[in-house]
Motif scaffolding. Structure first.
Motif, PDB file in Angstrom:
ATOM      1  N   THR A 137     -14.039  25.710  52.763  1.00  0.00           N
ATOM      2  CA  THR A 137     -12.927  24.750  52.824  1.00  0.00           C
ATOM      3  C   THR A 137     -11.583  25.324  52.364  1.00  0.00           C
ATOM      4  OG1 THR A 137     -13.576  24.012  50.627  1.00  0.00           O
ATOM      5  CG2 THR A 137     -14.425  22.730  52.477  1.00  0.00           C
ATOM      6  N   GLY A 138     -11.451  26.647  52.361  1.00  0.00           N
ATOM      7  CA  GLY A 138     -10.244  27.267  51.824  1.00  0.00           C
ATOM      8  C   GLY A 138      -8.943  26.727  52.383  1.00  0.00           C
ATOM      9  N   TYR A 139      -8.939  26.363  53.663  1.00  0.00           N
ATOM     10  CA  TYR A 139      -7.695  25.917  54.295  1.00  0.00           C
ATOM     11  C   TYR A 139      -7.412  24.435  54.061  1.00  0.00           C
ATOM     12  CZ  TYR A 139     -10.504  23.754  57.998  1.00  0.00           C
ATOM     13  OH  TYR A 139     -11.392  22.964  58.677  1.00  0.00           O
ATOM     14  N   ALA A 140      -8.390  23.722  53.512  1.00  0.00           N
ATOM     15  CA  ALA A 140      -8.216  22.279  53.286  1.00  0.00           C
ATOM     16  C   ALA A 140      -7.711  22.052  51.858  1.00  0.00           C
ATOM     17  CB  ALA A 140      -9.548  21.562  53.494  1.00  0.00           C
ATOM     18  N   LYS A 141      -6.874  21.034  51.702  1.00  0.00           N
ATOM     19  CA  LYS A 141      -6.359  20.779  50.348  1.00  0.00           C
ATOM     20  C   LYS A 141      -7.288  19.762  49.675  1.00  0.00           C
ATOM     21  CE  LYS A 141      -1.816  20.831  48.174  1.00  0.00           C
ATOM     22  NZ  LYS A 141      -1.906  22.163  47.571  1.00  0.00           N
ATOM     23  N   CYS A 142      -8.506  20.227  49.380  1.00  0.00           N
ATOM     24  CA  CYS A 142      -9.479  19.344  48.743  1.00  0.00           C
ATOM     25  C   CYS A 142      -9.618  19.743  47.270  1.00  0.00           C
ATOM     26  CB  CYS A 142     -10.829  19.402  49.456  1.00  0.00           C
ATOM     27  SG  CYS A 142     -11.562  21.018  49.551  1.00  0.00           S
ATOM     28  N   GLY A 143      -9.820  18.736  46.435  1.00  0.00           N
ATOM     29  CA  GLY A 143      -9.873  18.975  44.995  1.00  0.00           C
ATOM     30  C   GLY A 143     -10.917  19.998  44.603  1.00  0.00           C
ATOM     31  N   GLY A 144     -12.023  20.047  45.347  1.00  0.00           N
ATOM     32  CA  GLY A 144     -13.108  20.973  45.027  1.00  0.00           C
ATOM     33  C   GLY A 144     -12.632  22.419  44.982  1.00  0.00           C
ATOM     34  N   ASN A 145     -11.718  22.785  45.870  1.00  0.00           N
ATOM     35  CA  ASN A 145     -11.185  24.161  45.850  1.00  0.00           C
ATOM     36  C   ASN A 145     -10.521  24.448  44.514  1.00  0.00           C
ATOM     37  OD1 ASN A 145     -11.936  24.581  48.492  1.00  0.00           O
ATOM     38  ND2 ASN A 145      -9.898  24.199  49.344  1.00  0.00           N
ATOM     39  N   TYR A 146      -9.835  23.458  43.994  1.00  0.00           N
ATOM     40  CA  TYR A 146      -9.084  23.646  42.751  1.00  0.00           C
ATOM     41  C   TYR A 146     -10.041  23.657  41.558  1.00  0.00           C
ATOM     42  CZ  TYR A 146      -5.133  23.145  45.807  1.00  0.00           C
ATOM     43  OH  TYR A 146      -4.232  23.366  46.821  1.00  0.00           O
ATOM     44  N   ALA A 147     -11.053  22.779  41.596  1.00  0.00           N
ATOM     45  CA  ALA A 147     -12.055  22.765  40.515  1.00  0.00           C
ATOM     46  C   ALA A 147     -12.749  24.124  40.436  1.00  0.00           C
ATOM     47  CB  ALA A 147     -13.072  21.652  40.763  1.00  0.00           C
ATOM     48  N   ALA A 148     -13.073  24.663  41.619  1.00  0.00           N
ATOM     49  CA  ALA A 148     -13.798  25.938  41.657  1.00  0.00           C
ATOM     50  C   ALA A 148     -12.933  27.110  41.190  1.00  0.00           C
ATOM     51  CB  ALA A 148     -14.301  26.186  43.077  1.00  0.00           C
ATOM     52  N   SER A 149     -11.616  26.904  41.177  1.00  0.00           N
ATOM     53  CA  SER A 149     -10.718  28.005  40.790  1.00  0.00           C
ATOM     54  C   SER A 149     -10.428  28.038  39.285  1.00  0.00           C
ATOM     55  CB  SER A 149      -9.390  27.869  41.549  1.00  0.00           C
ATOM     56  OG  SER A 149      -8.571  26.871  40.953  1.00  0.00           O
TER      57      SER A 149
END
Ligand code: COI
Length: 358
Positions: A192-204
């Motif tokens: 989901t790297g290209y999507a602005k989903c919260g999960g990307n941010y949590a994982a970072s």
């Protein structure tokens, strides 16, 4: 076209008196936009209501399986007291693209933009006056089905909230030290790297914490397969000026298609720079850093606009950029983009969307 019902608060909050101490996203304004989705009714009941906590069942899908998305854009007050947005249609399109990836029913771009404009107009007195400050607009959507089954929700709430804000990073536009992350990854092809989903941010977060503990402002993300090619910095896109040319990762699924990123690429090309969107290895960057051709490095994003980089550390190897000073092109890009956003420079590109008189 949405038929938005507006209910104004009867208890408006006091506006911040010292606009130099706003911080970023700390103080919410008085109202929020809401719209609901059900399978039977589609998106319905668009409304602006007093800002208030949600009441949600603890079993909502969003709390357990992170089916949600967000956007970020700003409203600017010009010197002649007009309130305006910067390319909100790009945010609307990205929201629709992210929605598709996350199995969330899309909102038409024109409805997204209309909702943002309507809320900003109601909140126009919350758009700060101080140079460099703006009203940060946070649209987001959450899955509200109740139950533990893993499935795409059938019910959603779309919400927009606003925050009068100053600089995103405490450093402002001062160059920062960056840790090249070689353990954790932010994205990989098919995810989901290209999507602005919260999960990307949590994982970072884990990598960000590690970098902070080591004394760095942010991490530089490498590709998720080979950990060889540069992708993003923290929550921003990143650009490298090497021997007069500007390089940035291509948007092929693992990189967020930033609105600031695409605007800067356009401006650079207008100025005659060659901008290469493609694979750039960390090895080549470190080499350029050593042989003196790595001229400027900067992150780009809505929140911080531009964040210059003064040092990269990769597995203990270091390169220093432009003697720790902000580069000429970086500074000129910052001045140009913020100039257009705050109405100090004429918008010849049709990027500005007027909202109302302040
Ligand atoms: C932005 O630069 O707009 C971002 O995406 C950062 C945001 C998560 C605060």
């Amino acid at each position: 076209m949405l038929d938005i019902k507006i209910t104004k608060t009867t208890a408006p909050k006091a506006k911040p008196t010292d606009e130099t101490k706003l911080g970023f996203g700390k103080i919410s304004s008085d109202h929020m936009f809401l719209m609901d989705y059900s399978v039977e009714q589609g998106w319905h009941d668009p409304r602006i209501v007093p800002y208030a906590p949600f009441q949600l069942d603890p079993a909502c899908v969003v709390f357990h399986y992170a089916q949600e998305l967000f956007e970020g854009l700003k409203a600017y007050r010009t010197a002649d007291n007009k309130i305006q947005l910067f390319r909100p249609d790009c945010n609307g399109q990205r929201f629709a693209d992210s929605s598709e990836r996350m199995c969330i029913p899309t909102i038409p771009v024109e409805d997204f933009v209309q909702a943002c404009k309507a809320l900003v107009e109601v909140e126009k007195d919350w758009v700060p006056h101080t140079d460099g400050s703006s009203l940060y607009i946070r649209p987001f959507v959450i899955a509200t089905d109740v139950g533990m089954g893993v499935h795409a929700s059938h019910n959603y709430t779309f919400c927009i909230i606003c925050f009068p804000s100053g600089a995103y990073y405490a450093e402002g536009i001062n160059p920062v030290r960056i840790y090249v992350e070689d353990e954790y990854i932010r994205a990989a092809p098919g995810l989901t790297g290209y999507a602005k989903c919260g999960g990307n941010y949590a994982a970072s977060l884990k990598a960000g914490e590690k970098a902070a503990q080591l004394g760095f402002a942010q991490v530089l993300w490498l590709d998720g397969i080979e950990k060889k090619y540069v992708e993003e910095v923290g929550a921003m896109n990143i650009m490298f000026k090497i021997a007069g040319k500007v390089y940035t990762a291509a948007c092929t699924g693992t990189v967020l298609p930033g609105v600031t990123r695409r605007s800067i690429i356009e401006v650079l090309r207008d100025w005659g720079y060659e901008v290469i969107e493609g694979k750039l290895s960390i090895e080549d960057i470190m080499k350029a850093g050593k042989d003196g051709t790595l001229e400027e490095v900067f992150g780009t994003g809505t929140a911080a606009v531009i964040s210059p980089v003064k040092e990269l550390d990769w597995k203990g190897d270091k390169v220093f950029i432009n003697d720790g000073k902000i580069g000429d092109v970086t500074q000129k890009l910052y001045d140009t983009l913020t100039g257009i956003q705050w109405g100090k420079i004429e918008d010849t590109k049709g990027w500005i969307v007027p909202v109302c008189e302040g």
